[in-house]
Every structure is written in structure tokens, then in C-alpha cells.
Scaffold this motif. Structure first.
Motif, PDB file in Angstrom:
ATOM      1  N   GLY A  28       0.854  -1.119  -0.044  1.00 17.50           N
ATOM      2  CA  GLY A  28      -0.259  -0.162  -0.502  1.00 17.50           C
ATOM      3  C   GLY A  28       1.250   1.446  -0.271  1.00 17.50           C
ATOM      4  N   ILE A  29       0.436   2.783  -0.321  1.00 20.15           N
ATOM      5  CA  ILE A  29       1.334   3.336   0.178  1.00 20.15           C
ATOM      6  C   ILE A  29       0.270   4.781  -0.119  1.00 20.15           C
ATOM      7  CG2 ILE A  29       2.934   6.016  -2.043  1.00 20.15           C
ATOM      8  CD1 ILE A  29       2.833   2.960  -3.965  1.00 20.15           C
ATOM      9  N   ASP A  30       0.366   5.257   0.794  1.00 21.84           N
ATOM     10  CA  ASP A  30      -0.355   6.429   1.114  1.00 21.84           C
ATOM     11  C   ASP A  30       0.249   7.826   1.215  1.00 21.84           C
ATOM     12  OD1 ASP A  30      -1.290   9.071   2.533  1.00 21.84           O
ATOM     13  OD2 ASP A  30      -1.147   7.670   4.726  1.00 21.84           O
ATOM     14  N   ALA A  31       0.457   8.395  -0.511  1.00 23.28           N
ATOM     15  CA  ALA A  31       0.594   9.512  -1.610  1.00 23.28           C
ATOM     16  C   ALA A  31       0.658  10.604  -0.531  1.00 23.28           C
ATOM     17  CB  ALA A  31       0.641   9.313  -2.917  1.00 23.28           C
ATOM     18  N   LYS A  32      -0.847  11.324  -0.105  1.00 21.93           N
ATOM     19  CA  LYS A  32      -0.395  12.238   1.384  1.00 21.93           C
ATOM     20  C   LYS A  32       1.018  12.051   2.124  1.00 21.93           C
ATOM     21  CE  LYS A  32      -5.282  13.220  -0.685  1.00 21.93           C
ATOM     22  NZ  LYS A  32      -6.460  13.771  -0.070  1.00 21.93           N
ATOM     23  N   ALA A  33       0.919  11.121   2.916  1.00 23.04           N
ATOM     24  CA  ALA A  33       1.661  10.850   3.848  1.00 23.04           C
ATOM     25  C   ALA A  33       2.948  11.023   3.416  1.00 23.04           C
ATOM     26  CB  ALA A  33       1.373   9.657   4.906  1.00 23.04           C
ATOM     27  N   LYS A  34       2.867  10.970   2.007  1.00 24.74           N
ATOM     28  CA  LYS A  34       4.473   9.778   1.721  1.00 24.74           C
ATOM     29  C   LYS A  34       5.172   9.073   3.148  1.00 24.74           C
ATOM     30  CE  LYS A  34       6.148  13.510  -0.937  1.00 24.74           C
ATOM     31  NZ  LYS A  34       7.575  14.671  -1.193  1.00 24.74           N
ATOM     32  N   ALA A  35       4.492   7.313   2.616  1.00 29.30           N
ATOM     33  CA  ALA A  35       4.510   6.686   2.875  1.00 29.30           C
ATOM     34  C   ALA A  35       3.494   5.260   2.337  1.00 29.30           C
ATOM     35  CB  ALA A  35       3.934   6.218   4.347  1.00 29.30           C
ATOM     36  N   CYS A  36       5.561   4.031   2.288  1.00 29.26           N
ATOM     37  CA  CYS A  36       5.009   2.894   1.664  1.00 29.26           C
ATOM     38  C   CYS A  36       5.409   1.829   2.462  1.00 29.26           C
ATOM     39  CB  CYS A  36       6.225   2.628   1.105  1.00 29.26           C
ATOM     40  SG  CYS A  36       6.032   1.278   0.186  1.00 29.26           S
TER      41      CYS A  36
ATOM     42  N   PRO B 174      -7.644   1.124   0.241  1.00 29.76           N
ATOM     43  CA  PRO B 174      -7.152   2.756   0.599  1.00 29.76           C
ATOM     44  C   PRO B 174      -7.062   2.605   2.097  1.00 29.76           C
ATOM     45  CG  PRO B 174      -8.106   2.475  -1.102  1.00 29.76           C
ATOM     46  CD  PRO B 174      -8.262   1.287  -0.725  1.00 29.76           C
ATOM     47  N   GLU B 175      -7.812   2.681   2.636  1.00 35.96           N
ATOM     48  CA  GLU B 175      -9.087   2.429   4.129  1.00 35.96           C
ATOM     49  C   GLU B 175      -7.861   2.337   4.409  1.00 35.96           C
ATOM     50  OE1 GLU B 175     -10.757   1.370   2.038  1.00 35.96           O
ATOM     51  OE2 GLU B 175     -11.868   3.790   1.262  1.00 35.96           O
ATOM     52  N   GLU B 176      -7.247   1.142   4.641  1.00 30.84           N
ATOM     53  CA  GLU B 176      -6.425   0.324   5.114  1.00 30.84           C
ATOM     54  C   GLU B 176      -4.569   0.823   5.345  1.00 30.84           C
ATOM     55  OE1 GLU B 176      -7.836  -4.811   5.641  1.00 30.84           O
ATOM     56  OE2 GLU B 176      -7.337  -3.471   3.825  1.00 30.84           O
ATOM     57  N   VAL B 177      -4.212   1.692   3.799  1.00 31.05           N
ATOM     58  CA  VAL B 177      -3.069   2.106   4.122  1.00 31.05           C
ATOM     59  C   VAL B 177      -3.506   3.058   4.992  1.00 31.05           C
ATOM     60  CG1 VAL B 177      -2.194   4.059   2.385  1.00 31.05           C
ATOM     61  CG2 VAL B 177      -2.941   1.562   1.956  1.00 31.05           C
TER      62      VAL B 177
END
Length: 453
Positions: A81-89, A439-442
Motif C-alpha cells: 500500500g502507498i499513502d501518497a499524501k503522507a509520503k509513506a509506503c 486505501p482505508e487500511e493504508v
């Protein structure tokens, strides 16, 4: 001052070419380089049919990452998963632990998986040719069918075990059918109890012609070569249902078979669905500079990205081929460095050099630079292209030696049983397509876990 962290997801052509170039162009103090990959090798995918047929050993097409990357930190695991807003993979390590890797620049180069459809029994019984493990498994499986057919006294079971069905008329399906058909033909010399006329290879595709990427003339020529070798074709039809002992086609026929090899196209890695970025034909929409619009520090290339094909113009996007992936990886590295230095990014532009299709032996069709070739000249071009495309001298040497040894000494048709288990793996298990988060789990993981782990 903290070094910018450049994270690359995927050890295919894009990821390795990008990191290899970054290592050469950036000093260690300029950036921290991290690669997330479930494997410690780069797979040369175009030669997997040769591995499945035993012409090449698995090691020949698996190039050690540590042979090419000297100072990149390799994280064994899968980006789920990728959280692009938090810049986290979000990464599931090989140990099963889930952790978060923060990034300043993230390259999504997770590649593709086998495209499947809602066909009864397909995901339970079909075999794919997308990973090294799948290629090794198919070889064991095909030889096992010959062994079991030779041992049984049940004529119906023997016929089913000796009929092999390949779905997909693109170059992956055609090469797989061609290489494995040569395997069974050569193996029959060691099985005196088997009637050669019972061994049947059947290629099925919904398209009206074979190898549409190469044009009609070469598609017809390839079909003629393979038909002369005994391969049967069902074009304009597809699979309606799959059972353990049979394959039902949409034209109403049922083929008794214990082997269905599915190569009907590819789909972008399920990692795409976790990001929330715009997609095109299931792939992340990218600019011609390989950036993802609306997301700072996010890049995408290769099979996972819809990159504009400036050489063709219009709304064309680059096809998921190795030659595009290799070149996109280099442009990616240059554009990341440009971002670090505040200089303009350059667009990706490459005119397709054409495709090569190796049908085994002296049989091949190729279209380099628009020139149509078939037979031995096409085979010389095809194998020459593969050798030059392999990323290291060691890999090239292994492949050439394997080809030469197989041509001179043949094969012993030995099953390794490396994939032996009480229950064979499904296509989805081989390719880990169920490992990804929603996306929610990410967002939950990126919020709960220490983003500097």
C-alpha cells in the motif's frame, strides 16, 4: 542535513535501471537509496518460456540484485500500500511483519500480474508464466503428465493428461506453447509406451489472428510453422469454464485436459488501487516525464504506468515491454536527479524497435525496425536481442552456454519437485495478488505505525 530518501518499489527493468543509474550519478551523501522487492534478483521475463521448457536453467534468467546494486539498501518484502499524501509506503517484510517506509521520492515500478476474468474454475486450475516459480512449476507439471500418462491403463485419463491447452495468442502465449510443445516432442523418445499422436497442444485466443503486435503476415507465418509441428488453434473463441480434468470453450466444445496455461494479457499490479491516483486502462496515469500528476515526489513507469507514447502521438501509451521499461528507468533516474537539483525534467521518448518471437529451434518470427523476418534469420535476431538485453555479462554467458548445451546434449526431462506440495499453488498465490491493502487500511497503517522505522 538529512539526505533525501529515494524508495523504489519493484526489481524489474524500471527499478534496477533507475537505481543503477542513480548509484553512478549520485554520491552517497546526496541521497539514501532503498529498493523494496520480494526477491533478491531481477527477472528477465521474456525468457521464462525457455525456463519452463528446460532449455535454460532458472538461474540463467535471474540476475542477482547485489551484482548490479552496490550501495542500495534492499528491503525483502512486498509493498502492499502507498499513502501518497503522507509520503509513506506500507511494506510486508519477508518475515510477515508490516512496517512503513517514509520517502521523499517514490518510484512505483511494481510491474504487472496475469490478467484473469470471472471464469468458473480459472483461478483454481490455471497455470501462469509470470514468475520464476511458475515457470519451474509448469516444467515439473508437464513432465509429470507424461509420467502419469505412461503409467495409467485408463485410456480417457491418458488422453486428458496428454492434451495441453494454452490460452493467449500474444507473444507470451505463442512462445510458451511453442517451447513446451518442443519439450513434449523431444521427451516422447524416452516414453516408448506413449503414442505420439495422443500428445496434443491446443492454443486458444479470442482474437481473430495470432500475434497481432507483429502484423497479419507474420502472424499467419507463425501459425503455419506451429501448425506444421502439430499445434492446433482455436481463434475467435475463449474459455467458458475450467475443471480439474477438462476445459470448456465458448464455442461449446469441451477439451479433456489436466493442463491449462493462461497467458491472456497482463494487468497492472494491485498496488495501483491503494494510491488513489488517476488510472488509464488500469494503469497509473503518468506524464511523459514519468511523474504522477497531483502527487509530489511520486513517479511511475513500466507495466504499472500509462506513459504517453510520444513516438506514436495522439492518445497512445507505451506498451508493457522490456525495451520501454529499460529506457524509462534511465529517464526516471535523470528526472529524480533534476528534481533534487532544481533543473528541468526531460520527457520520455523512444521509438519502438519491434518485437521478436522465439518459437524454439530454428523457428521464429521477428520485426526489428519494421523489417519482417521468419525462420532462421528471425531466430538469430531474436536470440541476439535477448542476449544483448540481459543486464550482465554473467547472465549473457549463462544463457549462451545453456542454449549451446541444450542444442548439443538435449534434455533429461527430470522433475525437480521443488514446487511439490499436498495442494498446488493457485495462480493468485504464485503472484501474491491478494496481499494488498485497501486505501482505508493504508491510511490506518500510515497513521498508526512509526513512519521512521
Amino acid at each position: 542535513m538529512t539526505r533525501p530518501r529515494i524508495v523504489v518499489v519493484g526489481a524489474g527493468f524500471v527499478g534496477i535501471e533507475c537505481l543503477h543509474r542513480l548509484e553512478r550519478k549520485l554520491a552517497p551523501r546526496d541521497a539514501e537509496l532503498i529498493l523494496i522487492s520480494p526477491h533478491d534478483y531481477q527477472l528477465y521475463l521474456p525468457l521464462l518460456p525457455h525456463v519452463a521448457a528446460g532449455v535454460l536453467t532458472p538461474q540463467s534468467v535471474a540476475v542477482s540484485l547485489r551484482r548490479r546494486l552496490r550501495r542500495t539498501k534492499i528491503v525483502p518484502g512486498v509493498a502492499i500500500g502507498i499513502d501518497a499524501k503522507a509520503k509513506a509506503c506500507i511494506v510486508r517484510r519477508a518475515t510477515g511483519e508490516v512496517t512503513v517506509k517514509p520517502y521523499d521520492h517514490l518510484v512505483i515500478a511494481a510491474g504487472s500480474t496475469t490478467r484473469t476474468f470471472d471464469i468458473p474454475g480459472l483461478t483454481d486450475h490455471a497455470l501462469g508464466v509470470k514468475t520464476l516459480a511458475q515457470a519451474a512449476y509448469i516444467r515439473d507439471h508437464v513432465i509429470a503428465q507424461l509420467d502419469l500418462a505412461a503409467a495409467t491403463t485408463d485410456q480417457e485419463e491418458r488422453a486428458a493428461r496428454l492434451q495441453f491447452v494454452v490460452v493467449g495468442g500474444g507473444y507470451a502465449g505463442v512462445e510458451t506453447a511453442a517451447c513446451l510443445q518442443r519439450l513434449t516432442t523431444n521427451a516422447l523418445k524416452r516414453y516408448p509406451r506413449l503414442d505420439p499422436t495422443l500428445v496434443r497442444w491446443h492454443l486458444v485466443d479470442v482474437a481473430p489472428r495470432l500475434l497481432p503486435e507483429l502484423g497479419e503476415r507474420l502472424g499467419v507465418k507463425a501459425m503455419a510453422m506451429l501448425r506444421e509441428r502439430g499445434i492446433e488453434f482455436s481463434l475467435g473463441t475463449s474459455v467458458a469454464a475450467v475443471e480439474e480434468t477438462s476445459v470448456k470453450l465458448t464455442d461449446g466444445r469441451t477439451l479433456p485436459s489436466r493442463t491449462l496455461i493462461w497467458t491472456a494479457g497482463v494487468a497492472a499490479s494491485p498496488l495501483v488501487t491503494t494510491i488513489g491516483a488517476e488510472t488509464q486502462r488500469g494503469r497509473i496515469t503518468a506524464t511523459n516525464q514519468l511523474t504522477v500528476p497531483g502527487f509530489d515526489g511520486l513517479y511511475a513507469a513500466g507495466d504499472v504506468a500509462a506513459v504517453p507514447d510520444d513516438a506514436k502521438g495522439g492518445d497512445a501509451i507505451c506498451p508493457p515491454t522490456a525495451q520501454h521499461a529499460q529506457r524509462q528507468g534511465k529517464v526516471l533516474a535523470d528526472n529524480i536527479m533534476a528534481n533534487l537539483r532544481g533543473t528541468p525534467l526531460r520527457p520520455y521518448h523512444h521509438k519502438d524497435l519491434g518485437l521478436v518471437v522465439d518459437l524454439g529451434g530454428a523457428d521464429a518470427v521477428s520485426k526489428p525496425l519494421g523489417i519482417e523476418l521468419h525462420g532462421l534469420p528471425a531466430q538469430v535476431v531474436a536470440r541476439g536481442y535477448h542476449v544483448m538485453a540481459l543486464p550482465t555479462f554473467t547472465a549473457r554467458t549463462r544463457v549462451l552456454v545453456n542454449w549451446g548445451l541444450n542444442a548439443v546434449a538435449g534434455d533429461d526431462f527430470v522433475r525437480t519437485d521443488f514446487q511439490d506440495s499436498a495442494r498446488p499453488k493457485t495462480l493468485q498465490e504464485f503472484e501474491r495478488t491478494k496481499a494488498y491493502l485497501s486505501p482505508e487500511e493504508v491510511r490506518e497503517h500510515s497513521a498508526m505505525l512509526n513512519t521512521r522505522s
